[in-house]
Design an enzyme around this catalytic site. Structure first.
Site, PDB file in Angstrom:
ATOM      1  N   ASP A 197       0.855  -1.173   0.000  1.00 29.22           N
ATOM      2  CA  ASP A 197       0.000   0.000   0.000  1.00 29.22           C
ATOM      3  C   ASP A 197       0.902   1.237   0.000  1.00 29.22           C
ATOM      4  O   ASP A 197       2.140   1.108   0.033  1.00 29.22           O
ATOM      5  CB  ASP A 197      -0.929  -0.026   1.217  1.00 29.22           C
ATOM      6  CG  ASP A 197      -2.214   0.763   1.009  1.00 29.22           C
ATOM      7  OD1 ASP A 197      -2.317   1.492   0.009  1.00 29.22           O
ATOM      8  OD2 ASP A 197      -3.119   0.663   1.864  1.00 29.22           O
ATOM      9  N   GLU A 247       0.012   4.561   1.828  1.00 24.57           N
ATOM     10  CA  GLU A 247      -0.091   5.524   2.934  1.00 24.57           C
ATOM     11  C   GLU A 247       0.926   5.275   4.048  1.00 24.57           C
ATOM     12  O   GLU A 247       1.312   6.210   4.755  1.00 24.57           O
ATOM     13  CB  GLU A 247      -1.503   5.499   3.522  1.00 24.57           C
ATOM     14  CG  GLU A 247      -2.569   6.104   2.632  1.00 24.57           C
ATOM     15  CD  GLU A 247      -3.179   5.104   1.664  1.00 24.57           C
ATOM     16  OE1 GLU A 247      -4.151   5.455   0.974  1.00 24.57           O
ATOM     17  OE2 GLU A 247      -2.665   3.963   1.605  1.00 24.57           O
ATOM     18  N   HIS A 299      -2.704  -0.235  -3.701  1.00 25.13           N
ATOM     19  CA  HIS A 299      -3.185   1.113  -3.374  1.00 25.13           C
ATOM     20  C   HIS A 299      -4.068   1.652  -4.482  1.00 25.13           C
ATOM     21  O   HIS A 299      -3.710   1.604  -5.676  1.00 25.13           O
ATOM     22  CB  HIS A 299      -2.007   2.065  -3.174  1.00 25.13           C
ATOM     23  CG  HIS A 299      -2.426   3.497  -2.991  1.00 25.13           C
ATOM     24  ND1 HIS A 299      -3.037   3.954  -1.848  1.00 25.13           N
ATOM     25  CD2 HIS A 299      -2.347   4.570  -3.832  1.00 25.13           C
ATOM     26  CE1 HIS A 299      -3.307   5.240  -1.975  1.00 25.13           C
ATOM     27  NE2 HIS A 299      -2.905   5.641  -3.173  1.00 25.13           N
ATOM     28  N   HIS A 334      -1.596   1.033   6.698  1.00 22.15           N
ATOM     29  CA  HIS A 334      -2.035   2.107   7.590  1.00 22.15           C
ATOM     30  C   HIS A 334      -3.115   1.606   8.536  1.00 22.15           C
ATOM     31  O   HIS A 334      -3.731   0.558   8.327  1.00 22.15           O
ATOM     32  CB  HIS A 334      -2.585   3.278   6.766  1.00 22.15           C
ATOM     33  CG  HIS A 334      -3.670   2.866   5.822  1.00 22.15           C
ATOM     34  ND1 HIS A 334      -4.989   2.693   6.215  1.00 22.15           N
ATOM     35  CD2 HIS A 334      -3.628   2.546   4.501  1.00 22.15           C
ATOM     36  CE1 HIS A 334      -5.706   2.292   5.179  1.00 22.15           C
ATOM     37  NE2 HIS A 334      -4.907   2.192   4.125  1.00 22.15           N
ATOM     38  N   HIS A 389      -7.854   5.107   7.188  1.00 24.75           N
ATOM     39  CA  HIS A 389      -9.138   4.833   6.549  1.00 24.75           C
ATOM     40  C   HIS A 389      -9.282   3.321   6.412  1.00 24.75           C
ATOM     41  O   HIS A 389      -8.357   2.571   6.712  1.00 24.75           O
ATOM     42  CB  HIS A 389      -9.243   5.517   5.175  1.00 24.75           C
ATOM     43  CG  HIS A 389      -8.299   4.974   4.145  1.00 24.75           C
ATOM     44  ND1 HIS A 389      -6.976   5.353   4.076  1.00 24.75           N
ATOM     45  CD2 HIS A 389      -8.472   4.062   3.166  1.00 24.75           C
ATOM     46  CE1 HIS A 389      -6.382   4.718   3.091  1.00 24.75           C
ATOM     47  NE2 HIS A 389      -7.270   3.912   2.517  1.00 24.75           N
ATOM     48  N   GLU A 441      -8.096  -2.391   6.975  1.00 19.30           N
ATOM     49  CA  GLU A 441      -7.441  -3.139   5.900  1.00 19.30           C
ATOM     50  C   GLU A 441      -6.473  -4.174   6.447  1.00 19.30           C
ATOM     51  O   GLU A 441      -6.325  -5.263   5.874  1.00 19.30           O
ATOM     52  CB  GLU A 441      -6.734  -2.164   4.958  1.00 19.30           C
ATOM     53  CG  GLU A 441      -7.712  -1.288   4.191  1.00 19.30           C
ATOM     54  CD  GLU A 441      -7.043  -0.191   3.391  1.00 19.30           C
ATOM     55  OE1 GLU A 441      -5.906  -0.386   2.921  1.00 19.30           O
ATOM     56  OE2 GLU A 441      -7.664   0.874   3.222  1.00 19.30           O
TER      57      GLU A 441
END
Length: 292
Positions: A22, A24, A75, A119, A131, A149
């Site tokens: 990902d 972030e 992502h 994240h 998020h 996630e």
């Protein structure tokens, strides 16, 4: 000795490792303009993300030189990693929609999965760019437990019998995975100061730590148990937009939650986590639809 049988046996023993990447949680990244293709600093973020993916690949191969390494771009559009810059020893999975989303390429043959650049879940933290899947989902609860996630992907891997052996991201993400997966190795590449702020390691230092940790994680993969949730599972999802709820209840088995804390909560029961995961992925896609 039959050389053909010997070669087949050796090939069968070759470890298969998936690295889900990902953006972030990558060192140096703190703002949506860096993670969005329309942002002025997105090009730099892509390069940083690719470099951390390569550090993880190198670590895996330090520990298991013969490993089959898959890298899943995980992502946004799943088209962020720079293909020409990805370590040529790895196979790159990119593009969407695809089976199993952020875990593209995983199956029962996979021996371990590494989460790079991850994240913390929505509503937790402080965590950088926190998020869950997208801005369309405010929270996902499985059997009453809030999962972001990290948890959703760990549980999907666990359903296939695959352990999550390493996570890199900010300190909040590292803490989140340790609550779910005892024995997992973590690399905190930055300390979250807020949603859009962090005190981070230099990217090169982050990569060096990630490479070492990836090697250790893969070498010790037998020590980590998969995070598996037995079915059936009851799922509640808080959606950000009312029209997404209207679309969601068109899915067989998905209803507006009774007595929920929000009128934008939908609920369903799945026979196993794999089906629940796929429905959540579909809800994410429905959240991208705007009223005509």
């Amino acid at each position: 000795m039959d050389n053909h049988n010997h070669d087949s046996t050796e090939k069968a023993k070759r470890p298969r490792i998936l690295i889900s990447v990902d953006m972030e949680g990558v060192s140096g990244i703190v703002h949506p303009r860096e993670t969005n293709p329309d942002g002025y600093d997105y090009g730099r973020a892509r390069a940083l993300m690719t470099a951390e993916a390569n550090a993880a690949v190198a670590g895996v191969l330090d520990a298991e030189p013969g490993a089959e390494v898959w890298v899943a771009d995980a992502h946004g559009s799943y088209r962020n990693l720079l293909p020409e810059e990805v370590d040529r020893r790895a196979r790159l999975v990119r593009g969407k929609p695809r089976p199993l989303g952020m875990l593209g390429g995983i199956d029962e043959r996979t021996d371990a999965v590494l989460f790079v650049g991850y994240h913390v879940r929505a509503g937790a933290g402080p965590g950088v760019l926190a998020h869950t899947m997208s801005d369309a989902l405010l929270d996902v609860r499985v059997d009453g437990r809030s999962l972001g996630e990290i948890g959703l992907n760990a549980a999907m891997a666990g359903h296939l019998g695959v352990p999550v052996v390493l996570l890199s991201g900010d300190d909040a993400a590292c803490a989140e995975v340790r609550e779910l997966v005892p024995g997992v190795r973590t690399v905190a590449v930055k300390e979250a100061l807020g949603q859009f702020a962090a005190a981070g390691l230099h990217p090169e230092e982050a990569r060096e730590r990630l490479r070492r940790a990836a090697a250790e994680a893969v070498a010790g993969r037998e020590e980590v148990r998969p995070f598996a949730l037995s079915g059936p599972v009851a799922v509640e999802v808080d959606l950000a937009a009312a029209h997404t709820v209207d679309l969601a209840v068109l899915i067989p088995g998905v209803t507006r939650a009774e007595g929920a804390r929000s009128a934008r909560t939908v609920a369903f029961t799945a026979p196993d986590f794999a089906q629940a995961y796929r429905v959540v992925l579909l809800l994410v896609q429905l959240g991208s639809i705007r009223p005509a």
